[in-house]
Design a protein around this motif. Structure first.
Motif, PDB file in Angstrom:
ATOM      1  N   SER A 111       0.698  -1.283   0.526  1.00  0.00           N
ATOM      2  CA  SER A 111       0.128  -0.505  -0.400  1.00  0.00           C
ATOM      3  C   SER A 111       1.135   1.182   0.126  1.00  0.00           C
ATOM      4  CB  SER A 111      -0.996   0.219   1.385  1.00  0.00           C
ATOM      5  OG  SER A 111      -1.750  -0.935   1.602  1.00  0.00           O
ATOM      6  N   TYR A 115       1.928   6.379  -4.272  1.00  0.00           N
ATOM      7  CA  TYR A 115       2.505   7.465  -3.923  1.00  0.00           C
ATOM      8  C   TYR A 115       3.995   7.056  -3.744  1.00  0.00           C
ATOM      9  CZ  TYR A 115       1.663  11.342  -1.136  1.00  0.00           C
ATOM     10  OH  TYR A 115       1.580  12.974  -0.248  1.00  0.00           O
ATOM     11  N   THR A 116       4.152   6.942  -3.013  1.00  0.00           N
ATOM     12  CA  THR A 116       5.961   6.902  -2.681  1.00  0.00           C
ATOM     13  C   THR A 116       6.900   6.949  -3.893  1.00  0.00           C
ATOM     14  OG1 THR A 116       6.095   5.532  -0.903  1.00  0.00           O
ATOM     15  CG2 THR A 116       7.767   5.951  -1.813  1.00  0.00           C
ATOM     16  N   THR A 134      -3.280  -2.934  -0.648  1.00  0.00           N
ATOM     17  CA  THR A 134      -5.070  -3.393  -0.566  1.00  0.00           C
ATOM     18  C   THR A 134      -5.379  -1.529  -0.020  1.00  0.00           C
ATOM     19  OG1 THR A 134      -4.459  -2.939   2.206  1.00  0.00           O
ATOM     20  CG2 THR A 134      -4.820  -5.182   1.560  1.00  0.00           C
ATOM     21  N   HIS A 135      -4.808  -0.752  -0.638  1.00  0.00           N
ATOM     22  CA  HIS A 135      -5.364   0.723  -0.902  1.00  0.00           C
ATOM     23  C   HIS A 135      -6.644   1.269  -1.916  1.00  0.00           C
ATOM     24  CE1 HIS A 135      -3.716   5.449  -1.547  1.00  0.00           C
ATOM     25  NE2 HIS A 135      -4.513   5.015  -0.401  1.00  0.00           N
ATOM     26  N   ARG A 180     -12.043   0.671  -1.513  1.00  0.00           N
ATOM     27  CA  ARG A 180     -12.059   1.893  -1.256  1.00  0.00           C
ATOM     28  C   ARG A 180     -11.766   3.256  -2.463  1.00  0.00           C
ATOM     29  NH1 ARG A 180      -9.264  -0.985   1.827  1.00  0.00           N
ATOM     30  NH2 ARG A 180      -8.717  -0.696   4.064  1.00  0.00           N
ATOM     31  N   ASP A 205     -11.939   0.440  12.411  1.00  0.00           N
ATOM     32  CA  ASP A 205     -13.107   1.780  12.218  1.00  0.00           C
ATOM     33  C   ASP A 205     -13.553   2.262  11.426  1.00  0.00           C
ATOM     34  OD1 ASP A 205     -13.804   4.472  13.144  1.00  0.00           O
ATOM     35  OD2 ASP A 205     -12.046   4.836  14.743  1.00  0.00           O
ATOM     36  N   TRP A 209     -15.038   6.420   7.046  1.00  0.00           N
ATOM     37  CA  TRP A 209     -16.213   6.129   5.436  1.00  0.00           C
ATOM     38  C   TRP A 209     -17.278   7.246   5.436  1.00  0.00           C
ATOM     39  CZ3 TRP A 209     -14.081   0.821   3.683  1.00  0.00           C
ATOM     40  CH2 TRP A 209     -12.489   1.208   4.013  1.00  0.00           C
TER      41      TRP A 209
ATOM     42  N   GLY B 200      -7.600   2.152  13.015  1.00  0.00           N
ATOM     43  CA  GLY B 200      -7.942   3.244  13.016  1.00  0.00           C
ATOM     44  C   GLY B 200      -8.274   3.675  11.914  1.00  0.00           C
ATOM     45  N   ILE B 201      -8.998   5.324  11.821  1.00  0.00           N
ATOM     46  CA  ILE B 201      -9.363   6.269  10.311  1.00  0.00           C
ATOM     47  C   ILE B 201      -8.258   5.852   9.775  1.00  0.00           C
ATOM     48  CG2 ILE B 201     -10.390   7.640   9.641  1.00  0.00           C
ATOM     49  CD1 ILE B 201     -11.661   8.290  12.253  1.00  0.00           C
ATOM     50  N   SER B 203      -5.591   4.179   8.875  1.00  0.00           N
ATOM     51  CA  SER B 203      -5.315   2.934   8.365  1.00  0.00           C
ATOM     52  C   SER B 203      -6.032   1.995   7.824  1.00  0.00           C
ATOM     53  CB  SER B 203      -4.808   2.003   9.776  1.00  0.00           C
ATOM     54  OG  SER B 203      -6.333   1.091  10.678  1.00  0.00           O
ATOM     55  N   ALA B 204      -7.299   2.282   7.912  1.00  0.00           N
ATOM     56  CA  ALA B 204      -9.102   1.668   6.581  1.00  0.00           C
ATOM     57  C   ALA B 204      -8.990   3.151   5.799  1.00  0.00           C
ATOM     58  CB  ALA B 204     -10.265   2.380   7.901  1.00  0.00           C
ATOM     59  N   GLU B 205      -8.347   3.909   5.636  1.00  0.00           N
ATOM     60  CA  GLU B 205      -7.979   4.932   5.036  1.00  0.00           C
ATOM     61  C   GLU B 205      -6.957   4.221   3.957  1.00  0.00           C
ATOM     62  OE1 GLU B 205      -7.916   9.176   5.204  1.00  0.00           O
ATOM     63  OE2 GLU B 205      -6.861   9.715   3.913  1.00  0.00           O
ATOM     64  N   LEU B 206      -6.040   3.899   4.525  1.00  0.00           N
ATOM     65  CA  LEU B 206      -4.582   3.860   3.456  1.00  0.00           C
ATOM     66  C   LEU B 206      -4.626   2.406   3.067  1.00  0.00           C
ATOM     67  CD1 LEU B 206      -2.064   6.296   5.725  1.00  0.00           C
ATOM     68  CD2 LEU B 206      -3.424   6.765   4.008  1.00  0.00           C
ATOM     69  N   GLY B 207      -5.199   1.296   4.023  1.00  0.00           N
ATOM     70  CA  GLY B 207      -4.896   0.153   3.302  1.00  0.00           C
ATOM     71  C   GLY B 207      -3.714  -0.142   4.009  1.00  0.00           C
ATOM     72  N   LEU B 208      -3.211   0.267   5.096  1.00  0.00           N
ATOM     73  CA  LEU B 208      -2.022  -0.223   5.971  1.00  0.00           C
ATOM     74  C   LEU B 208      -2.338  -1.035   7.361  1.00  0.00           C
ATOM     75  CD1 LEU B 208       0.291   2.476   6.018  1.00  0.00           C
ATOM     76  CD2 LEU B 208       0.400  -0.002   4.706  1.00  0.00           C
ATOM     77  N   ARG B 275      -0.082   9.515   5.878  1.00  0.00           N
ATOM     78  CA  ARG B 275      -0.903   9.776   4.964  1.00  0.00           C
ATOM     79  C   ARG B 275       0.004  10.050   3.682  1.00  0.00           C
ATOM     80  NH1 ARG B 275      -5.544  12.255   8.319  1.00  0.00           N
ATOM     81  NH2 ARG B 275      -7.293  10.527   7.082  1.00  0.00           N
ATOM     82  N   SER B 276       1.567  10.019   4.312  1.00  0.00           N
ATOM     83  CA  SER B 276       2.594  11.158   3.513  1.00  0.00           C
ATOM     84  C   SER B 276       3.217   9.395   2.666  1.00  0.00           C
ATOM     85  CB  SER B 276       3.468  11.533   3.570  1.00  0.00           C
ATOM     86  OG  SER B 276       4.112  11.103   4.674  1.00  0.00           O
ATOM     87  N   TYR B 277       2.311   8.242   3.276  1.00  0.00           N
ATOM     88  CA  TYR B 277       3.946   7.617   3.277  1.00  0.00           C
ATOM     89  C   TYR B 277       4.791   7.320   3.341  1.00  0.00           C
ATOM     90  CZ  TYR B 277      -0.557   4.905   1.474  1.00  0.00           C
ATOM     91  OH  TYR B 277      -1.848   4.256   1.466  1.00  0.00           O
ATOM     92  N   GLU B 323       8.858   2.050  -0.124  1.00  0.00           N
ATOM     93  CA  GLU B 323       8.143   1.471   0.072  1.00  0.00           C
ATOM     94  C   GLU B 323       7.204   1.480   1.928  1.00  0.00           C
ATOM     95  OE1 GLU B 323       9.188  -0.065  -1.858  1.00  0.00           O
ATOM     96  OE2 GLU B 323       8.849  -2.271  -2.085  1.00  0.00           O
TER      97      GLU B 323
END
Lengths: 322, 455
Positions: A111, A115-116, A134-135, A180, A205, A209, B200-201, B203-208, B275-277, B323
């Motif tokens: 993931s 971006y990186t 999984t992003h 996503r 959590d 979303w 949390g919120i 990790s859900a967004e970033l898929g990590l 969020r910056s990875y 990465e």
């Protein structure tokens, strides 16, 4: 429309930019209906398909899209390349940069890898995220939105968003980059998103979303009456990690079968990003029904990816020159 | 005997006075110091540092440092790590056991201890591994390490959790024999398989993959109960969640002999940075939420958390310039800790310099049983002192560490360390770390040879 620098996330697209890309995809689709399915637009440009993960479908879709725009295409897959000998993402990227890649389509198991790559300074070309861990998988979201819009509006699609359209995404949401990206783009386009999954396959959590969460697929189908249902592919290795009990139970509770097909409106779409596990998340009766858009999605994928590559790589050329 | 006079210095924020150091000790304070140094004759032989505007605190003690030597000298060595410590105002560091070879025998801890002595920039107290090879299967020879020249009192498998409850119980019981303490890295391994960041919120967004708070809290809850049951002493490394704070608070109220630490980064940074990875923000335990940061700050101020420890974890560029999933966990901390403590305790107005001294000197020295460190600033004490400019703001750079995985780059912080006095010797003076350590008479090679010979 203005050009994007990269396409890393569906969140990179404003509502106008998304609609413009879908409109451009319509134009590309008309090219794909011609006898000579080729435009000279990206002649002299080099697109690298940098695939660190196996994905024949996505890779050939991008390859075909780039070739129909007359770009030179190089396929770089991790297997049999220096990556498997331990070369880093950085070294690979710098190598491609030294060779003069104009665009890099990257698929990676980590993931954030796209971006990186885009923010590292290793490479100057435009980066397209073709799935990062999984992003996200933003071109999948675009092709899904395109497919929904075409089914709902037909030849009157151009310029339209998906306001008020009810879309249910069903299955392994937690690990799904398709889910996503779709969530983000569907929100941007004004659709109402419903996520249906066993609780183990939802984020712990999900309060960040903008979606309705359901555990019960039948109840959702009865109550929401979705315009489109997207089934996600189930990875069988999830079973051993106790995300669900058995294939049989998963298919019974969250799989899309003939009974559930009967609950779906005749105009509603049944979607799947492929490849399908027939008999697990989707039965053959459902997959081969008139509601199913699986093959349209594949065809639309080429048009949408042509639009994305055109936008990223064609400089300031306008659509009138196509 | 060398004489060093700190002129016009504020003791823990009190009115300015003078402190005279002779050899390794403080010999007079206040009028007596001024008197002892008056007269033309003494002026020639006394080294005077004008400390106007500076606050002096007892030399800082870190209970949690990764010096990386032996085995990962590309990241840090005992020398570069203790120079970084001196730059940050530390006069003692505890060197974590996850080296290669692991510090699980008397031989390895004595080697690290000797390297510290040779470097001469801070006392280096090696931490011994709890289990052989940090593998969590067999108890290491804790007694041999305790009775070695390194006199190990802190034992930790840090980086890994002693997750087997029976082994943890035995370790807690065993260290009672030599007044040791088990410092636990609280991470339930099954709940954190493949974990990349706070669950949390974000990790859900970033898929990590998420590292849930409960994976830390469940181990802490188990360990405080085990500690109570066997009547031993537990130290909890790097608390990172509000829930962990609540458990420690409960355990202390119950009279359980437990101490807890928090890192500078968990007092300042949150998981939004992922969020910056940018893998410079990848750390274990992970950066948590703003609510956790606030709970940790409150607990540090009210005494629930006993100390700030850096978890200074240097890594070479190639381990971070990649990465996220491929990157190593860990961030630098030695050259930022005093500034973060200053901003959280002093600049905020929430606490005072005495608390600053407790969390960065008195308490860590007490937990590690370092009798020569963390002493009050009074006549007769060993002259381990750190001088801080409370008015100056500075860029949060890290200069002396061999590595550059500094997550604070771009931030401005207060509380600059101007001078560090280690056993009477300025290891940092006017913002510059000394060229040589204090043990000029002991050559590095001689000590290394002795260490290798196992003498």
């Amino acid at each position: 429309m203005s050009n994007l620098r990269h396409l890393l996330s569906a969140a990179d697209l404003s509502r106008d930019a998304a609609i413009n890309l879908l409109d451009l995809s319509e134009t590309m689709a008309s090219v794909n209906d011609r006898e000579i399915k080729k435009l000279p637009t990206l002649r002299g440009k080099t697109v690298v398909n940098l695939f660190f993960e196996d994905s024949t479908r996505t890779r050939i879709s991008f390859e075909l899209a780039a070739k129909r725009l007359s770009a030179d295409v190089i396929n770089f897959s991790a297997k049999g390349s220096s990556v498997s000998k331990g070369e880093s993402l950085k070294d690979t990227a710098q190598t491609l940069e030294a060779m003069g890649a104009d665009g890099v389509v990257i698929r990676h198991a980590a993931s954030g890898a796209a971006y990186t790559l885009a923010h590292s300074g290793w490479i100057n070309g435009a980066i397209v995220n073709a799935g990062d861990g999984t992003h996200e998988h933003p071109t999948q979201a675009l092709l899904d939105a395109f497919t929904i819009r075409r089914r709902l509006h037909g030849s009157a699609s151009t310029g339209k968003a998906l306001d008020g359209v009810k879309v249910a995404i069903v299955g392994d949401v937690l690990h799904s980059r398709v889910a996503r990206s779709n969530l983000l783009l569907l929100n941007t386009l004004g659709a109402e998103v419903h996520l249906v999954a066993p609780p183990t396959l939802l984020p712990a959590d999900s309060s960040g979303w903008n979606a309705h969460i359901h555990y019960d697929l039948d109840a959702m189908l009865h109550r929401v009456k979705p315009d489109a249902v997207m089934m996600l592919r189930v990875q069988l290795e999830r079973m051993s990690a106790a995300f669900f009990a058995s294939e049989r139970e998963y298919a019974r509770v969250w799989g899309f079968n003939a009974d559930r097909l009967a609950l779906l409106g005749s105009k509603s779409l049944l979607m799947h990003p492929g490849p399908m596990n027939r008999g697990l998340e989707i039965s053959s009766a459902a997959a081969d029904s008139p509601n199913s858009t699986v093959l349209e999605q594949v065809a639309n994928g080429v048009s949408v990816r042509m639009a994305v590559l055109f936008n990223l790589l064609s400089g300031e050329r306008s659509i009138e020159n196509v | 005997m060398s004489k060093l006079l700190l002129k016009n210095v504020s003791l823990l924020g009190e009115a300015a006075t003078d402190v005279l150091i002779e050899g390794q000790h403080i010999t007079s304070i206040g009028a007596a110091a001024a008197e002892a140094t008056s007269g033309a004759q003494s002026a020639e032989t006394i080294d005077v540092i004008d400390c106007t505007g500076l606050v002096v605190v007892p030399g800082l003690v870190d209970l949690h440092t990764h010096l990386r030597e032996p085995g990962a000298e590309a990241s840090e060595t005992v020398l570069t790590g203790t120079r970084s410590a001196a730059a940050g105002g530390f006069t003692a560091v505890h060197a974590m056991a996850n080296t290669s070879p692991v510090a699980d025998t008397a031989g390895v801890v004595e080697q690290v201890w000797s390297l510290g002595l040779a470097a001469g920039f801070a006392d280096v107290a090696p931490v011994g591994a709890v289990t052989v090879g940090l593998e969590g299967k067999q108890l290491a020879e804790l007694g041999a390490m305790a009775s070695s020249r390194a006199q190990v009192r802190v034992f930790s498998d840090d980086g890994k959790c002693v997750s087997d409850p029976l082994l943890m119980r035995r370790a807690l019981e065993y260290v009672k024999a030599f007044d040791g303490v088990v410092a636990q890295h609280s991470q339930e391994p099954r709940l954190t398989e493949g974990a990349q960041m706070n669950e949390g919120i974000v990790s859900a967004e970033l898929g990590l993959a998420g590292w849930p708070a409960v994976a830390e809290e469940s181990i802490i809850a188990r360990d405080v109960l085990l500690t109570e049951h066997v009547g031993s002493r537990l130290h909890v490394c790097h608390l990172s969640t509000a829930g962990s704070v609540a458990i420690i608070r409960w355990a202390k109220a119950r009279g359980i002999n437990v101490t807890a630490e928090v890192t500078p980064h968990h007092l300042l940074l949150t998981d939004d940075l992922a969020r910056s990875y940018d893998a410079v923000y990848k750390v274990n335990p992970p950066l948590r939420t703003q609510a956790d940061v606030l709970a940790l700050r409150e607990a540090l101020i009210d005494g629930t958390i006993d100390i700030i420890a850096t978890d200074h974890a240097p890594h070479p560029d190639e381990s971070k310039d990649c990465e996220w999933a491929a990157a190593a966990f860990g961030m630098l901390g030695l050259e930022i800790a005093a500034s973060v403590a200053h901003d959280v305790l002093i600049a905020s107005g929430a606490s005072n310099w005495n608390r600053f001294a407790e969390v960065l000197s008195y308490n860590p020295a007490k937990i590690g049983r370092l009798t020569q460190q963390g002493q009050p600033i009074e006549v007769g004490s060993v002259a381990n002192l750190t001088l801080i400019d409370p008015t100056k703001r500075r860029d949060a750079i890290s200069v002396e560490s061999k590595s550059s995985n500094n997550p604070y780059l771009g931030l401005t912080v207060g509380g600059e360390v101007v001078h560090t006095i280690y056993r009477g010797y300025p290891t940092k003076r006017d913002g510059q770390v000394a060229v040589q350590g204090r043990n000029l008479e002991v050559s590095n090679s001689a000590v290394q040879t002795a260490a290798k010979a196992g003498k």
